[in-house]
Design a protein around this motif. Structure first.
Motif, PDB file in Angstrom:
ATOM      1  N   LEU A  22       0.810  -1.219   0.000  1.00 33.01           N
ATOM      2  CA  LEU A  22       0.000   0.000   0.000  1.00 33.01           C
ATOM      3  C   LEU A  22       0.844   1.271   0.000  1.00 33.01           C
ATOM      4  O   LEU A  22       0.304   2.369   0.121  1.00 33.01           O
ATOM      5  CB  LEU A  22      -0.943   0.001   1.209  1.00 33.01           C
ATOM      6  N   GLY A  23       2.165   1.110  -0.131  1.00 32.44           N
ATOM      7  CA  GLY A  23       3.038   2.276  -0.161  1.00 32.44           C
ATOM      8  C   GLY A  23       3.884   2.439   1.085  1.00 32.44           C
ATOM      9  O   GLY A  23       4.553   3.456   1.252  1.00 32.44           O
ATOM     10  N   GLU A  24       3.873   1.428   1.963  1.00 27.70           N
ATOM     11  CA  GLU A  24       4.648   1.480   3.194  1.00 27.70           C
ATOM     12  C   GLU A  24       6.134   1.282   2.907  1.00 27.70           C
ATOM     13  O   GLU A  24       6.508   0.730   1.869  1.00 27.70           O
ATOM     14  CB  GLU A  24       4.162   0.414   4.184  1.00 27.70           C
ATOM     15  N   THR A  25       6.984   1.726   3.824  1.00 26.90           N
ATOM     16  CA  THR A  25       8.422   1.482   3.711  1.00 26.90           C
ATOM     17  C   THR A  25       8.807   0.313   4.608  1.00 26.90           C
ATOM     18  O   THR A  25       8.053  -0.068   5.510  1.00 26.90           O
ATOM     19  CB  THR A  25       9.230   2.717   4.141  1.00 26.90           C
ATOM     20  N   LEU A  26       9.995  -0.235   4.375  1.00 23.74           N
ATOM     21  CA  LEU A  26      10.484  -1.323   5.212  1.00 23.74           C
ATOM     22  C   LEU A  26      10.616  -0.867   6.659  1.00 23.74           C
ATOM     23  O   LEU A  26      10.262  -1.605   7.591  1.00 23.74           O
ATOM     24  CB  LEU A  26      11.819  -1.833   4.685  1.00 23.74           C
ATOM     25  N   PHE A  27      11.103   0.350   6.858  1.00 23.96           N
ATOM     26  CA  PHE A  27      11.237   0.878   8.217  1.00 23.96           C
ATOM     27  C   PHE A  27       9.871   0.932   8.904  1.00 23.96           C
ATOM     28  O   PHE A  27       9.742   0.571  10.087  1.00 23.96           O
ATOM     29  CB  PHE A  27      11.872   2.266   8.174  1.00 23.96           C
TER      30      PHE A  27
END
Length: 301
Positions: free
Chosen positions: A213-218
């Motif tokens: 959904l557009g999240e980052t790994l962090f």
């Protein structure tokens, strides 16, 4: 991590062959005849054929009309119907006819009810446990519950009914809540998990995260750590798939190798019971995950 952004069509690892067999049709007929809903059908789950063919299903109680408007979900937001007091008995009869010994029960969100539907959840749990006891075949019950708007009394009603697992999906990372779950609160969902443990420290807790959904790994690592810090025991991570063009688009398709990396990260955080993969959903192979052996600490790295 490689950036497999969403393009036209699904990548090859998301192609799934539909199994054939009589059990799928049998379950479909039984559910229709008993006037029961499954989240499998309502959400167009990619595992529906597989699960139905293995005589498993996730029952959706309290109707099929939700009071919230999450932008990832294929369940309709409409004014809800009255609570059906005969539903717990119908679910129990259907489970008996299907010969199930591990049952997942979920619901739409019912913010219109004073307890969010907690008493109805409790009635379904009790009906299933009573039927299992009478038949001599104990039934394990996992409930996938809404947040009950943070009402701890409602949560206690469900915990006190003694399900075997309480599942509440956090769904996505904190920064995406305004776009993905505008009527939900990230911290409120975390608090639900920790409140289950405060009410009953021995109650297994579970949550799930969608990726893509557009999240980052962090941000994903932070969400996993937050869940672990709030007492979550079991974790699922799967690929978000856009139900219709009116829902949020897929920003990224995670290949199996990246899911394996996410699983390693989760184990390093401290999760010992988890499932991660493109087709994993919160109820997918729920019994297997519940029975999964804890992995010793020295084997996590």
């Amino acid at each position: 991590m490689h950036n497999h952004t969403a393009g036209p069509g699904k990548p090859p690892w998301l192609k799934k062959r539909l199994p054939r067999g009589g059990d799928y049709a049998h379950i479909t007929r039984l559910l229709a005849g008993a006037k029961l809903h499954t989240v499998c059908q309502e959400a167009n789950c990619p595992n529906m054929f597989e699960c139905f063919s293995q005589n498993t299903a996730t029952f959706m109680v309290l109707g099929d009309q939700c009071t919230r408007h999450c932008r990832f979900c294929n369940i309709t937001a409409r004014p809800p119907l009255a609570v059906d007091p005969g539903e717990p008995a119908r679910v129990a009869r259907a489970v008996q006819e299907l010969g199930l010994h591990y049952v997942v029960v979920t619901s739409v969100t019912r913010d219109d009810l004073h307890d969010g539907g907690a008493a109805h959840f409790a009635a379904v749990i009790q009906a299933l446990k009573k039927m299992g006891k009478a038949s001599g075949q104990p039934i394990r019950v996992e409930v996938l519950i809404p947040d009950f708007q943070g009402e701890r009394t409602a949560l206690k009603t469900v915990v006190d009914a003694q399900p075997d697992v309480i599942n509440h999906n956090i769904e996505t990372v904190a920064d995406l809540y305004p776009r993905v779950r505008p009527e939900a609160v990230y911290q409120r969902s975390l608090d639900l998990i920790s409140n289950v443990k405060k009410i009953n420290p021995d109650m297994p807790t579970k949550s799930g995260i969608m990726v893509g959904l557009g999240e980052t790994l962090f941000q994903l690592e932070k969400a996993m750590q937050d869940l672990h810090d709030h007492g979550c025991d079991l974790l699922t991570m799967g690929q978000y798939l856009q139900p219709t063009k009116n829902h949020l688009p897929v920003e990224k398709y995670y290949p199996p190798a990246e899911f394996a990396q996410l699983e390693r990260t989760a184990r390093n955080i401290g999760f010992t019971k988890l499932a991660a993969g493109p087709f994993v959903r919160s109820s997918y192979r729920a019994e297997e995950l519940f029975q999964q052996s804890d992995i010793p600490a020295e084997a996590k790295s």
